[in-house]
Write a protein that holds these residues in place. Structure first.
Motif, mmCIF file in Angstrom:
data_model
loop_
_atom_site.group_PDB
_atom_site.id
_atom_site.type_symbol
_atom_site.label_atom_id
_atom_site.label_comp_id
_atom_site.label_asym_id
_atom_site.label_seq_id
_atom_site.Cartn_x
_atom_site.Cartn_y
_atom_site.Cartn_z
ATOM 1 N N VAL A 68 43.163 -74.291 -34.626
ATOM 2 C CA VAL A 68 42.462 -73.346 -33.760
ATOM 3 C C VAL A 68 42.234 -73.969 -32.390
ATOM 4 N N ASP A 70 40.778 -72.783 -28.225
ATOM 5 C CA ASP A 70 39.982 -71.846 -27.443
ATOM 6 C C ASP A 70 40.858 -71.304 -26.312
ATOM 7 N N ASN A 102 41.476 -68.725 -30.522
ATOM 8 C CA ASN A 102 40.167 -68.129 -30.757
ATOM 9 C C ASN A 102 39.514 -67.692 -29.443
ATOM 10 N N THR A 131 42.451 -64.623 -32.340
ATOM 11 C CA THR A 131 41.320 -64.233 -33.155
ATOM 12 C C THR A 131 40.035 -64.263 -32.334
ATOM 13 N N SER A 132 38.998 -63.736 -32.920
ATOM 14 C CA SER A 132 37.649 -63.894 -32.373
ATOM 15 C C SER A 132 36.713 -64.124 -33.537
ATOM 16 N N ALA A 133 36.156 -65.310 -33.614
ATOM 17 C CA ALA A 133 35.175 -65.579 -34.659
ATOM 18 C C ALA A 133 33.915 -64.753 -34.418
ATOM 19 N N VAL A 139 40.508 -62.315 -38.042
ATOM 20 C CA VAL A 139 40.090 -63.418 -38.914
ATOM 21 C C VAL A 139 40.600 -63.183 -40.333
ATOM 22 N N CYS A 178 35.283 -67.878 -42.070
ATOM 23 C CA CYS A 178 35.543 -68.549 -40.803
ATOM 24 C C CYS A 178 34.241 -69.105 -40.276
#
Length: 179
Positions: A68, A70, A102, A131-133, A139, A178
């Motif tokens: 992962v 950023d 992410n 993705t976006s936690a 996710v 996650c």
């Protein structure tokens, strides 16, 4: 018999109030995929450099890894590339690897383009998703995609990590997690 999988809208173990992972965190979850059940035993090492020497203990023998980064940090993407190299050299040669960009919810602060990451992933045999936690975007999808790509094995053949067992998944609730 093929079965459609209903995934929850938000990860089961994630909460907006969760703090960042320090050291490593462990989660276990089960996902039903096409008449099979995948049990995920997830070690979140957070990629922190001060814990780098401990990382092989977590990924040795692993069936899959999600690297992962950023999307708002070029430095984070560079560190992710180093983790990919390490896993390619020292990890399980049959490991399913995913690259996850992410913080997709922070598009206005983006420093790493999706195209740049996708190209890197393709060149290195990874699959790629953003993705976006925070909002749970993709996710569940990344775990579902890993489950589909795992080779089928009996539990005794791979006692550590993720195991795909051929058996009906009736009554199994599909989940992912996650941090």
């Amino acid at each position: 018999m093929q079965r459609d999988v209903q995934l929850p809208q938000a990860p089961l173990f994630y909460s907006i109030s969760d703090e960042s992972t320090i050291g490593a965190a462990f989660f276990s979850s089960t996902l039903a995929v096409n008449n099979a059940t995948v049990k995920f035993e997830i070690w979140d090492t957070a990629g922190q450099e001060r814990y780098h020497s401990l990382a092989p203990m977590y990924y040795r023998g692993a069936a899959a890894a999600i690297i992962v980064y950023d999307i708002t940090s070029s430095d984070s993407f560079a560190r992710a590339k180093k983790w990919v190299q390490e896993l390619q050299k020292q990890g399980n040669p049959n490991m399913v690897m995913a690259l996850a960009g992410n913080k997709a919810d922070l598009e206005d602060r983006r420093k790493v383009t999706a195209e740049e990451a996708r190209l890197y992933a393709e060149e290195n045999g990874l699959f790629f998703m953003e993705t976006s936690a925070k909002t749970a975007v993709n996710v569940n999808d990344i775990f579902y995609e890993i489950a589909k790509r795992l080779p089928r094995a009996q539990p005794a053949q791979n006692p550590a990590g993720m195991v795909l067992v051929d058996r009906p998944a009736e009554g199994t609730r599909a989940t992912s997690c996650c941090t």
